[in-house]
Design a protein around this motif. Structure first.
Motif, PDB file in Angstrom:
ATOM      1  N   LEU A 166       0.844  -1.198   0.000  1.00  0.00           N
ATOM      2  CA  LEU A 166       0.000   0.000   0.000  1.00  0.00           C
ATOM      3  C   LEU A 166       0.882   1.251   0.000  1.00  0.00           C
ATOM      4  CD1 LEU A 166      -2.571  -1.155   2.724  1.00  0.00           C
ATOM      5  CD2 LEU A 166      -2.846  -1.266   0.242  1.00  0.00           C
ATOM      6  N   PHE A 167       0.367   2.302  -0.628  1.00  0.00           N
ATOM      7  CA  PHE A 167       1.101   3.570  -0.672  1.00  0.00           C
ATOM      8  C   PHE A 167       0.975   4.274   0.681  1.00  0.00           C
ATOM      9  CE2 PHE A 167       1.260   8.188  -1.430  1.00  0.00           C
ATOM     10  CZ  PHE A 167       2.504   8.281  -2.044  1.00  0.00           C
ATOM     11  N   ILE A 168       2.100   4.714   1.222  1.00  0.00           N
ATOM     12  CA  ILE A 168       2.115   5.378   2.530  1.00  0.00           C
ATOM     13  C   ILE A 168       2.348   6.882   2.393  1.00  0.00           C
ATOM     14  CG2 ILE A 168       3.263   5.496   4.775  1.00  0.00           C
ATOM     15  CD1 ILE A 168       1.790   2.855   4.290  1.00  0.00           C
ATOM     16  N   GLY A 169       3.311   7.257   1.589  1.00  0.00           N
ATOM     17  CA  GLY A 169       3.627   8.684   1.473  1.00  0.00           C
ATOM     18  C   GLY A 169       4.953   8.856   0.768  1.00  0.00           C
ATOM     19  N   HIS A 170       5.649   9.943   1.096  1.00  0.00           N
ATOM     20  CA  HIS A 170       6.901  10.267   0.424  1.00  0.00           C
ATOM     21  C   HIS A 170       7.921  10.687   1.464  1.00  0.00           C
ATOM     22  CE1 HIS A 170       9.785  12.260  -2.241  1.00  0.00           C
ATOM     23  NE2 HIS A 170       9.228  11.567  -3.219  1.00  0.00           N
ATOM     24  N   GLU A 171       9.176  10.310   1.230  1.00  0.00           N
ATOM     25  CA  GLU A 171      10.220  10.623   2.219  1.00  0.00           C
ATOM     26  C   GLU A 171      10.363  12.125   2.450  1.00  0.00           C
ATOM     27  OE1 GLU A 171      13.873   8.976   0.720  1.00  0.00           O
ATOM     28  OE2 GLU A 171      14.179  10.624  -0.686  1.00  0.00           O
ATOM     29  N   ALA A 172      10.001  12.934   1.424  1.00  0.00           N
ATOM     30  CA  ALA A 172      10.135  14.388   1.582  1.00  0.00           C
ATOM     31  C   ALA A 172       9.116  14.962   2.566  1.00  0.00           C
ATOM     32  CB  ALA A 172       9.984  15.074   0.225  1.00  0.00           C
ATOM     33  N   GLN A 173       8.111  14.165   2.944  1.00  0.00           N
ATOM     34  CA  GLN A 173       7.172  14.631   3.972  1.00  0.00           C
ATOM     35  C   GLN A 173       7.814  14.633   5.353  1.00  0.00           C
ATOM     36  OE1 GLN A 173       4.059  11.630   2.735  1.00  0.00           O
ATOM     37  NE2 GLN A 173       2.681  13.342   3.153  1.00  0.00           N
ATOM     38  N   VAL A 174       8.870  13.855   5.519  1.00  0.00           N
ATOM     39  CA  VAL A 174       9.537  13.743   6.819  1.00  0.00           C
ATOM     40  C   VAL A 174      11.042  13.903   6.620  1.00  0.00           C
ATOM     41  CG1 VAL A 174       7.761  12.412   8.018  1.00  0.00           C
ATOM     42  CG2 VAL A 174       9.361  11.205   6.552  1.00  0.00           C
ATOM     43  N   PRO A 175      11.496  15.113   6.283  1.00  0.00           N
ATOM     44  CA  PRO A 175      12.904  15.289   5.908  1.00  0.00           C
ATOM     45  C   PRO A 175      13.889  15.177   7.071  1.00  0.00           C
ATOM     46  CG  PRO A 175      11.732  17.400   5.878  1.00  0.00           C
ATOM     47  CD  PRO A 175      10.708  16.352   6.108  1.00  0.00           C
ATOM     48  N   ASN A 176      13.457  15.470   8.299  1.00  0.00           N
ATOM     49  CA  ASN A 176      14.406  15.535   9.420  1.00  0.00           C
ATOM     50  C   ASN A 176      14.120  14.466  10.471  1.00  0.00           C
ATOM     51  OD1 ASN A 176      15.627  18.001   8.396  1.00  0.00           O
ATOM     52  ND2 ASN A 176      13.693  18.976   8.977  1.00  0.00           N
ATOM     53  N   PRO A 177      15.168  14.078  11.213  1.00  0.00           N
ATOM     54  CA  PRO A 177      14.952  13.111  12.304  1.00  0.00           C
ATOM     55  C   PRO A 177      13.856  13.605  13.251  1.00  0.00           C
ATOM     56  CG  PRO A 177      17.283  13.414  11.924  1.00  0.00           C
ATOM     57  CD  PRO A 177      16.581  14.426  11.053  1.00  0.00           C
ATOM     58  N   GLY A 178      12.937  12.700  13.595  1.00  0.00           N
ATOM     59  CA  GLY A 178      11.823  13.065  14.478  1.00  0.00           C
ATOM     60  C   GLY A 178      10.590  13.532  13.730  1.00  0.00           C
ATOM     61  N   ASP A 179      10.713  13.803  12.423  1.00  0.00           N
ATOM     62  CA  ASP A 179       9.545  14.218  11.642  1.00  0.00           C
ATOM     63  C   ASP A 179       8.588  13.042  11.472  1.00  0.00           C
ATOM     64  OD1 ASP A 179      10.544  16.743  11.325  1.00  0.00           O
ATOM     65  OD2 ASP A 179      11.104  16.503   9.207  1.00  0.00           O
ATOM     66  N   PHE A 180       7.311  13.331  11.567  1.00  0.00           N
ATOM     67  CA  PHE A 180       6.311  12.277  11.353  1.00  0.00           C
ATOM     68  C   PHE A 180       5.129  12.861  10.598  1.00  0.00           C
ATOM     69  CE2 PHE A 180       5.058  14.337  15.284  1.00  0.00           C
ATOM     70  CZ  PHE A 180       3.692  14.484  15.144  1.00  0.00           C
ATOM     71  N   VAL A 181       4.385  11.961   9.939  1.00  0.00           N
ATOM     72  CA  VAL A 181       3.124  12.329   9.302  1.00  0.00           C
ATOM     73  C   VAL A 181       2.222  11.102   9.411  1.00  0.00           C
ATOM     74  CG1 VAL A 181       3.965  11.671   7.001  1.00  0.00           C
ATOM     75  CG2 VAL A 181       2.059  13.279   7.200  1.00  0.00           C
ATOM     76  N   VAL A 182       0.950  11.317   9.722  1.00  0.00           N
ATOM     77  CA  VAL A 182       0.067  10.156   9.807  1.00  0.00           C
ATOM     78  C   VAL A 182      -0.370   9.754   8.408  1.00  0.00           C
ATOM     79  CG1 VAL A 182      -0.734  10.571  12.153  1.00  0.00           C
ATOM     80  CG2 VAL A 182      -2.017  11.539  10.218  1.00  0.00           C
ATOM     81  N   SER A 183      -0.517   8.458   8.223  1.00  0.00           N
ATOM     82  CA  SER A 183      -1.008   7.923   6.966  1.00  0.00           C
ATOM     83  C   SER A 183      -2.011   6.826   7.291  1.00  0.00           C
ATOM     84  CB  SER A 183       0.147   7.425   6.098  1.00  0.00           C
ATOM     85  OG  SER A 183      -0.335   7.068   4.819  1.00  0.00           O
TER      86      SER A 183
END
Lengths: 469, 179
Positions: free
Chosen positions: A48-65
């Protein structure tokens, strides 16, 4: 209601899907038991498609999917590794993250205070020494993590099934299509980022209405979208009759439905009469300066692809994501009669601001729940779904006959693909065939082909794709 | 004879009354499906913006609403696209508004928050009811922050409108109305 689902491996589902004749029972779009079975048989197994690495560029970055009905967190840990976790505390189930995105050191559950490092490890449990007295091993109680994750040229995909084949094998002949969709317009790999945030909205219809229609239902366009040209939303404005699509100058070509029946993927794609890419043709009459950028990028890409035949510009990747240049369309099951539609828009990471702005505004007025084009799709899926639940309605199968029996192959020009006339229902029949295989299968070992060799998985792909599991 | 203070109060009341009447008139045009008359209330340079509302951590409210500068919004457009929406509805073959929904705009909490020459800034809340076909219902609740510009023909023109819809995941399949 009598259950249609007797046991896994039961062949009675075959009575609902007659692909030789193109007849499909409405039950598979409206039956609650079959829907619940899909969540297990399809959505815990498929990539399944989750997202893109550019949504979380830095350590500790998160995005819900989201995977199926369930929320997941895409997070970059402090060692720069990406993870996909189920968003639920192992103690009593509370969501450990209730933000859409952000940056954090730990995910702390607001219920009892269990806390998890960004790599998923359970690192904090209140009263750990005094109350558990050493009886619990924290290392066994981390956040649930997907069985496999793949970073495919920047796009992130995952599956809950460790028996699933590699993502590239899963894509098969469509792997180049997905790879190119994440290139910048000069043809450089991993050249895009996503505009933030992702559109999320609810459509009252079974997920297969949009999921199985998109890139497989050209017959709908003339009727569904009859009203769109009057709004002239395309980059060229009123020129060219107000078409919603950009002006293109492709080589002589023929459009086909182009599917991989054994994998379920398919798109509307062209076979060109000559190799390489056509010259750029100006289209952004409403946005000065944008054509200059895209023309220069196209020239670089033409150089790169000189002499190569490009087949497959878009694809619906089984089961629920459509990958196109400039847009990614995802249809999550929400209940048997509701889809949560997500929409992400890739953009050249290095594009100048005026190009990003033009592309962003075009995408906003084109699609999504406020876009002028797709609003009429939503009405049709909504009430097609609603009118299919009836006791009498369910006696009448859906008609997927268009072009059945007229498919052909062209191994030289479209290797691995099955083709049909550009207006057909070949792609939809492929998805239904794959649906049946997933629903009948006891495990991935039953889902043919287990590990097909992708004709397009060249050395470049292998060396540049970072596969993490 | 009014005191200077009373005169000021009266002027503010009259201005608020005028703005409220303008908003009720605008709402009536939309609810009566007089979209051509509604688009005539829109200034040529309008910025019509409905951001997406994020769930963000305490202290990060500055990025709760998506930016028009570089992010995705539900609406982020000018008069050209708004006029295109009106033309599309008026075709009679825009299926998600054919037949027409029953839509009612309730506009409340009107406040004039600034006056600058022939422009004023006014905030208001909205409650929009949409009933479609038999039983489809969509509710849209939120706030608007407007810049209105005096106009000889229509009284006022809407020169800027920020619409804060109080939803995160959009719970309607489409938005076919204006706010």
């Amino acid at each position: 209601m009598a259950s249609l689902v007797r046991s896994f491996g039961d062949r009675s589902l075959r009575s609902l899907v007659d692909l030789d004749r193109g007849l499909v029972s409405r039950e598979i779009y409206v039956n609650e038991d079959l829907y619940k079975m899909e969540l297990e048989q399809v959505f815990t197994r498929a990539w399944l498609f989750i997202g893109h690495e550019a949504q979380v560029p830095n350590p500790g970055d998160f995005v819900v999917s989201r995977m199926g009905e369930e929320e997941v967190i895409l997070v970059r840990d402090r060692k720069n590794q990406l993870h996909v976790f189920l968003n639920t505390c192992r103690h009593r189930g509370m969501k450990v993250c209730r933000y859409d995105d952000g940056n954090t050191l730990v995910f702390t559950c607001p219920f009892h205070g269990w806390s998890y490092d960004t790599d998923g490890r359970l690192v904090g449990v209140p009263y750990f020494d005094a109350a558990y007295k050493g009886d619990m091993d924290k290392s066994e109680w981390g956040l649930p993590e997907v069985a496999q994750m793949c970073n495919f040229y920047g796009s992130i995909w995952a599956t809950w099934d460790k028996g699933a084949p590699s993502f590239e094998s899963y894509l098969g002949p469509y792997s180049d299509t997905v790879r190119r969709a994440f290139q910048s317009s000069d043809g450089e790999d991993n050249g895009v980022e996503l505009f933030n945030p992702v559109y999320k909205w609810r459509i009252p219809c079974n997920w297969k209405f949009p999921g199985f229609s998109f890139d497989g239902d050209r017959a709908h366009a003339a009727m569904t979208h009859r009203s769109i040209n009057v709004a002239a939303i395309g980059p060229q404005g009123d020129a060219g009759g107000g078409s919603r699509a950009p002006i293109r100058a492709p080589f002589p070509y023929t459009d086909y439905e182009m599917t991989v029946p054994e994998l379920g993927h398919g798109g509307h794609n062209a076979i060109y009469e000559q190799p390489g890419l056509a010259e750029y043709r100006d289209t952004w009459f409403t946005e000065p300066g944008v054509d200059d950028y895209y023309r220069a990028m196209r020239e670089k890409k033409r150089e790169k692809y000189r002499g190569q035949y490009i087949v497959g510009e878009t694809a619906l990747i089984w089961p629920n994501v459509n990958i196109q240049p400039h847009r990614i369309l995802i249809w999550h099951p929400h209940s048997v009669g509701v889809t949560e539609s997500w929409r992400a828009y890739p953009i050249d990471r290095m594009a100048p601001q005026h190009v990003k702005d033009a592309q962003r505004r075009y995408m906003m007025r084109y699609g999504g729940p406020c876009g002028l084009t797709e609003s009429d799709d939503m009405e049709n899926w909504n009430y097609a779904s609603a009118a299919s639940f009836g006791t009498v309605a369910k006696r009448y199968p859906y008609n997927f006959m268009m072009g059945a029996g007229h498919a052909f192959v062209d191994e030289q020009r479209a290797p691995g693909m099955t083709l049909n006339y550009e207006v057909a229902e070949e792609n939809q029949r492929s998805r239904l065939r794959r649906w049946l295989e997933f629903m009948e299968a006891g495990s991935w070992e039953d889902i043919y082909p287990v590990n097909p060799v992708s004709p397009s998985a060249g050395e470049a792909t292998k060396s540049k794709s970072k596969v993490e599991s | 004879m009014l005191t200077e203070n009373e005169q000021g109060v009266l002027e503010r009341l009259l201005l608020r009354e005028e703005i409220e009447q303008f908003y009720y008139h605008e709402a009536a045009l939309l609810d009566d499906r007089k979209f051509d008359d509604w688009i005539n209330l829109i200034a040529d340079d309008i910025h019509y913006h409905m951001p997406i509302r994020r769930n963000v951590k305490f202290g990060e409210q500055a990025r709760e609403n998506t930016s028009s500068l570089n992010e995705i919004s539900w609406f982020d457009e000018g008069k050209r696209t708004l006029a295109g929406r009106v033309r599309q509805i008026n075709t009679g073959i825009h299926w998600c508004e054919e037949p027409f929904s029953r839509i009612r705009h309730l506009i409340t909490n009107v406040r004039v928050v600034g006056v600058d020459g022939d422009e004023i800034r006014a905030n208001s809340n909205f409650f929009v009811w949409q009933n479609r076909l038999q039983d489809e219902v969509n509710l849209f609740v939120g706030a608007r922050e407007d810049i209105l510009r005096r106009d000889e023909e229509t009284g006022w023109k809407i020169a800027k409108r920020l619409i804060l819809l109080d939803q995160n995941v959009l719970l309607a399949k489409v938005i076919t109305t204006f706010f």
